[in-house]
Design a protein around this motif. Structure first.
Motif, PDB file in Angstrom:
ATOM      1  N   SER A  52      27.718 -39.143   6.613  1.00  0.00           N
ATOM      2  CA  SER A  52      27.252 -40.290   5.831  1.00  0.00           C
ATOM      3  C   SER A  52      25.751 -40.167   5.592  1.00  0.00           C
ATOM      4  CB  SER A  52      27.542 -41.590   6.591  1.00  0.00           C
ATOM      5  OG  SER A  52      26.741 -41.647   7.768  1.00  0.00           O
ATOM      6  N   ARG A  53      25.194 -41.071   4.811  1.00  0.00           N
ATOM      7  CA  ARG A  53      23.754 -41.067   4.541  1.00  0.00           C
ATOM      8  C   ARG A  53      22.987 -41.247   5.854  1.00  0.00           C
ATOM      9  NH1 ARG A  53      21.884 -45.639   0.826  1.00  0.00           N
ATOM     10  NH2 ARG A  53      23.074 -44.443  -0.673  1.00  0.00           N
ATOM     11  N   ARG A  54      23.452 -42.135   6.737  1.00  0.00           N
ATOM     12  CA  ARG A  54      22.789 -42.355   8.028  1.00  0.00           C
ATOM     13  C   ARG A  54      22.844 -41.086   8.880  1.00  0.00           C
ATOM     14  NH1 ARG A  54      20.150 -44.764  11.775  1.00  0.00           N
ATOM     15  NH2 ARG A  54      21.007 -45.234  13.816  1.00  0.00           N
ATOM     16  N   ASP A  55      23.986 -40.408   8.890  1.00  0.00           N
ATOM     17  CA  ASP A  55      24.104 -39.155   9.651  1.00  0.00           C
ATOM     18  C   ASP A  55      23.108 -38.112   9.148  1.00  0.00           C
ATOM     19  OD1 ASP A  55      26.165 -40.220  11.188  1.00  0.00           O
ATOM     20  OD2 ASP A  55      27.736 -39.355   9.924  1.00  0.00           O
ATOM     21  N   ARG A  56      22.958 -38.029   7.839  1.00  0.00           N
ATOM     22  CA  ARG A  56      22.007 -37.066   7.276  1.00  0.00           C
ATOM     23  C   ARG A  56      20.570 -37.440   7.633  1.00  0.00           C
ATOM     24  NH1 ARG A  56      25.689 -37.552   2.980  1.00  0.00           N
ATOM     25  NH2 ARG A  56      24.267 -38.903   1.845  1.00  0.00           N
ATOM     26  N   GLN A  57      20.254 -38.752   7.622  1.00  0.00           N
ATOM     27  CA  GLN A  57      18.915 -39.199   7.992  1.00  0.00           C
ATOM     28  C   GLN A  57      18.624 -38.873   9.466  1.00  0.00           C
ATOM     29  OE1 GLN A  57      18.175 -43.397   8.586  1.00  0.00           O
ATOM     30  NE2 GLN A  57      16.151 -43.219   7.629  1.00  0.00           N
ATOM     31  N   GLN A  62      12.186 -46.607   5.146  1.00  0.00           N
ATOM     32  CA  GLN A  62      11.858 -45.974   3.865  1.00  0.00           C
ATOM     33  C   GLN A  62      10.886 -44.815   4.021  1.00  0.00           C
ATOM     34  OE1 GLN A  62      13.511 -46.825   1.146  1.00  0.00           O
ATOM     35  NE2 GLN A  62      14.587 -48.305   2.415  1.00  0.00           N
ATOM     36  N   ASN A 117      15.646 -45.065  13.313  1.00  0.00           N
ATOM     37  CA  ASN A 117      15.708 -45.607  11.964  1.00  0.00           C
ATOM     38  C   ASN A 117      14.354 -45.380  11.315  1.00  0.00           C
ATOM     39  OD1 ASN A 117      16.068 -46.948   9.603  1.00  0.00           O
ATOM     40  ND2 ASN A 117      16.623 -48.898  10.527  1.00  0.00           N
ATOM     41  N   LYS A 127      17.884 -35.224   9.903  1.00  0.00           N
ATOM     42  CA  LYS A 127      16.526 -34.885   9.467  1.00  0.00           C
ATOM     43  C   LYS A 127      15.490 -35.329  10.490  1.00  0.00           C
ATOM     44  CE  LYS A 127      17.495 -35.022   4.517  1.00  0.00           C
ATOM     45  NZ  LYS A 127      17.295 -35.772   3.275  1.00  0.00           N
TER      46      LYS A 127
END
Length: 185
Positions: free
Chosen positions: A23-28, A157, A154, A31
């Motif tokens: 998911s987008r959170r997993d990718r964040q 942005q 987290n 990183k």
């Protein structure tokens, strides 16, 4: 009708593959963790006590006592060359606390040790080092082996490299304070 069967067959064949994609959170998170590793930090999943736990976090509906803990990620900076006399402490975020720092309280099971005789200036410097910490930070740990930032990952942005650079800067300031304190003793 044939197109419907073909579409259903493709959905059945490729559905699990799509479901397994990050998911987008997993990718964040990937990183963030990669940036932390590049900055020389060790990333570890841990649990820390919750000081301001709600009643339902402390006792189950059946009356069984619970150990109120929060899962978080530790970003650890190894500190080499310090002996056991180096300061050793563990602070947890607690907005109601003022001791030893405003907004932070000591771990209920770990007493600070190795602090200078007059610990006031030491805690003032710790406060300056962690002043820029994000609200997602839930605990700080300092030991002769490492300094650690425990947080709920987290980046918001901000770019992952910027967030990790801020964390690493705070951890390096704490590590330098560790070394100075040992040298003064």
């Amino acid at each position: 009708m044939v197109w419907l069967i073909v579409a259903l067959g493709l959905l059945v064949a490729f559905g699990p593959i799509v479901w397994l994609m990050p998911s987008r959170r997993d990718r964040q998170l990937a990183k963030l963790r990669e940036a932390a590793r590049r900055a020389g930090l060790v990333v570890e999943l841990v649990r820390v006590p919750v000081l301001d736990a709600r009643p339902e976090e402390r006792v189950s509906a059946g009356g069984v006592a619970r150990d109120a803990q929060r899962a978080c990620t530790a970003y650890r900076l190894p500190v080499h060359g310090l002996d056991d006399a180096a300061p050793d402490w563990f602070l947890l975020r607690d907005t109601a606390s003022v001791d030893p720092l405003p907004g932070w309280a000591g771990h209920p099971e770990r007493r600070p040790r190795g602090l200078p005789a007059d610990a006031g200036p030491y805690w003032t410097r710790v406060g300056r080092a962690v002043a820029a910490l994000a609200e997602r930070c839930v605990a700080l740990e300092c030991s002769p082996a490492a300094v650690t930032w425990h947080w709920l990952e987290n980046a918001g942005q901000r770019a992952p490299d910027e967030v990790v650079a801020d964390i690493a800067e705070s951890l390096h300031a704490l590590a330098a304070l560790q070394r100075e304190t040992v040298c003064e003793a």
